[in-house]
Design an enzyme around this catalytic site. Structure first.
Site, short mmCIF file in Angstrom:
data_model
loop_
_atom_site.label_atom_id
_atom_site.label_comp_id
_atom_site.label_asym_id
_atom_site.label_seq_id
_atom_site.Cartn_x
_atom_site.Cartn_y
_atom_site.Cartn_z
N GLU A 40 -12.30 19.37 11.09
CA GLU A 40 -11.15 18.70 10.40
C GLU A 40 -9.74 18.97 10.84
O GLU A 40 -9.60 20.19 10.73
CB GLU A 40 -11.30 18.31 8.80
CG GLU A 40 -10.24 17.88 8.29
CD GLU A 40 -9.97 16.62 8.23
OE1 GLU A 40 -8.75 16.28 8.61
OE2 GLU A 40 -10.90 15.89 8.79
N TYR A 217 -3.51 -14.55 -5.58
CA TYR A 217 -3.28 -14.89 -4.25
C TYR A 217 -1.88 -15.80 -4.35
O TYR A 217 -1.52 -16.49 -5.09
CB TYR A 217 -4.12 -15.89 -3.87
CG TYR A 217 -5.57 -15.42 -3.76
CD1 TYR A 217 -5.78 -14.13 -3.71
CD2 TYR A 217 -6.51 -16.38 -3.89
CE1 TYR A 217 -7.11 -13.56 -3.35
CE2 TYR A 217 -8.25 -15.76 -3.74
CZ TYR A 217 -8.19 -14.36 -4.04
OH TYR A 217 -9.53 -14.14 -3.74
N ASP A 309 -13.83 4.12 11.46
CA ASP A 309 -12.45 3.30 11.62
C ASP A 309 -12.02 3.65 13.22
O ASP A 309 -11.15 3.01 13.69
CB ASP A 309 -11.37 3.86 10.68
CG ASP A 309 -11.43 3.12 9.34
OD1 ASP A 309 -12.43 2.40 9.20
OD2 ASP A 309 -10.68 3.65 8.66
N ALA A 322 -15.43 1.85 4.01
CA ALA A 322 -16.30 2.88 3.94
C ALA A 322 -17.64 2.34 3.84
O ALA A 322 -18.51 3.40 4.53
CB ALA A 322 -15.91 3.34 2.29
#
Length: 463
Positions: A40, A217, A309, A322
């Protein structure tokens, strides 16, 4: 369930990225007794960035297999009701979230991304395998192994390198460098930005009840909220930008940009008398980011493969980022576990065959999920006349069909195939098994729309 103690082939995996994707894969590999490390680049695994994520049954079932779902569940409450508001004041409510839980045994929940990473890290059984402050500078490949070089001069050797390092993937950049001429121009321009998003978490607001989810919306804008444990509000504001940007030449936003957006849209209604200003006034954290969208055709090269991603990026409107990454990890780990219990070697050819199968198993489903997210962002922001019409007049009247399509999409999700299926799994997994992949609404949905359109026009003309 396979007997992982009968390992015949030693596999070493280097996971780049301590993301949800990377840590989920690490958990899977630990369950399979496959040697691995996680690199990481940041100084901590779970920083607070104001972001949150949704866990749907397709991701929840995988997390349950890995033994982390109970901890995640304690941090939130199930979403049971969805409320939708349109700019003309029309609104409706749906029990779709409750029905999804009843069918599949897992609710739709939202919680801090930081908390998800924290739980994945805390429950991981071999923390010495996780190395922070490890920025990848080079990847080398030979017939016998792959090597990952980090900016502190360390070299990590393995049979496979997995890029779980997100949209700004160093692994993807190295793969493209090495596969120059094999990666098409389309992949080089696959990620684009048409939307920006302000993510936030707020303290309780009267009128936004725990377990409910609101979609408001507007033209070029949508506000979506999830109301979690103790009334905490997870929210995002999706904004259509004035032009399309191609990655990596995409805009960056600061905290002051987020404040300006929320000030500009302060009076936009969320639900009832609640407006954007109330979300901002009660915020505990917030951030603004460009939203890349894209799906690559090339996922692997020799001993390097991508997941999450780094290969498929979508807007948060359908909450599948996810969950799709967890599916990637489950499928890749299942294939590697199968290899580890075989008598095969780990030559480049063997690894390449495994990775090709991974892509073959994942691409169609990921594409359909990506298409639904792409459509959802444009439906929610009323991107054109047709989407305004479909959102306002079709979906409120066809809620059962929407539930059926949602169930079909969930039921096609993979599992970690060498781990037992959790007992709490509902009948929906088998009831909807074998359904075709569900992408964005296409011609059949438009045909359904025609009689409704005709009735609306008649009403407007003769009322």
């Amino acid at each position: 369930m396979s007997d992982t103690s009968a390992t015949k082939t030693e596999i070493r995996v280097i996971i780049v990225g301590g993301s949800v994707a990377g840590l989920t894969l690490a958990h899977c590999l630990a369950k399979a007794n496959i040697s691995h490390v996680v690199l990481e680049k940041r100084a901590e695994i779970s920083p607070q960035e104001g972001a949150f994520l949704g866990i749907w049954p397709n991701g929840g079932r995988i997390f349950d297999q890995l033994g982390v779902y109970a901890d995640l569940e304690q941090c939130t409450v199930p979403i049971h009701t969805m409320r939708v508001r349109f700019p003309d004041g029309f609104s409706f409510s749906s029990e779709l979230p409750r029905c999804v839980q009843e069918r599949f045994g897992y609710p739709i929940v939202s919680l801090d991304r930081q908390k998800v990473l924290e739980i994945l890290h805390d429950r991981y059984p071999a923390k010495s395998n996780i190395h922070i402050n490890k920025r990848v500078t080079e990847i080398r490949q030979t017939e016998r192994e792959a090597q990952v070089v980090t900016d502190d001069g360390a070299v990590y050797k393995g049979d496979l390198v997995v890029g779980a390092d997100g949209i700004h993937s160093a692994v993807r950049a190295e793969m493209w460098r090495q596969a120059k001429g094999l990666v098409g121009r389309r992949d080089g321009q696959a990620f684009a930005v048409e939307y920006a998003c302000v993510f936030g978490i707020s303290t309780p607001i009267p009128g936004l009840e725990s377990g409910e989810h609101v979609n408001s919306y507007s033209d070029g804008l949508c506000v979506i909220t999830f109301h979690g444990k103790d009334g905490r509000i997870f929210w995002f504001i999706l904004i259509k930008l004035h032009k399309r940007f191609v990655y990596p030449k995409t805009p960056r936003f600061s905290a002051s940009d987020a404040a300006k957006v929320c000030a500009e849209y302060a009076s936009v209604p969320v639900w009832g008398e609640i407006c954007v200003r109330d979300l901002w006034r009660n915020k505990t954290s917030a951030s603004m980011t460009a939203l890349e969208e894209g799906l690559l055709k090339t996922w692997n090269f020799k001993r390097v493969v991508l997941l999450g991603d780094s290969i498929h990026k979508m807007t948060p409107n359908i909450g599948q980022g996810a969950n799709t990454a967890a599916e990637d990890a489950a499928v890749l780990a299942s294939l590697l576990q199968r290899l580890s219990t075989s008598a095969s070697s780990t030559t480049s050819g063997t690894i390449d065959a495994v990775l090709r199968e991974y892509v073959s198993l994942r691409y169609k489903r990921v594409k359909s999920t990506y298409q639904r997210a792409y459509f959802g962002a444009r439906l929610h922001t009323r991107d054109n006349v047709l989407k305004c019409f479909v959102g306002r007049y079709i979906f409120p009247r066809f809620s059962q069909q929407v539930l059926e399509r949602t169930s079909q999409a969930i039921a096609g999700a993979p599992l970690v195939d060498f781990l037992p299926t959790p007992k709490r799994s509902g009948a929906g997994w088998s009831d909807y098994a074998g359904s075709p992949e569900v992408g964005a609404p296409t011609v059949p949905w438009l045909v359904i729309s025609l009689p409704v359109l005709a009735s609306v026009l008649c009403y407007l003309m003769f009322a």
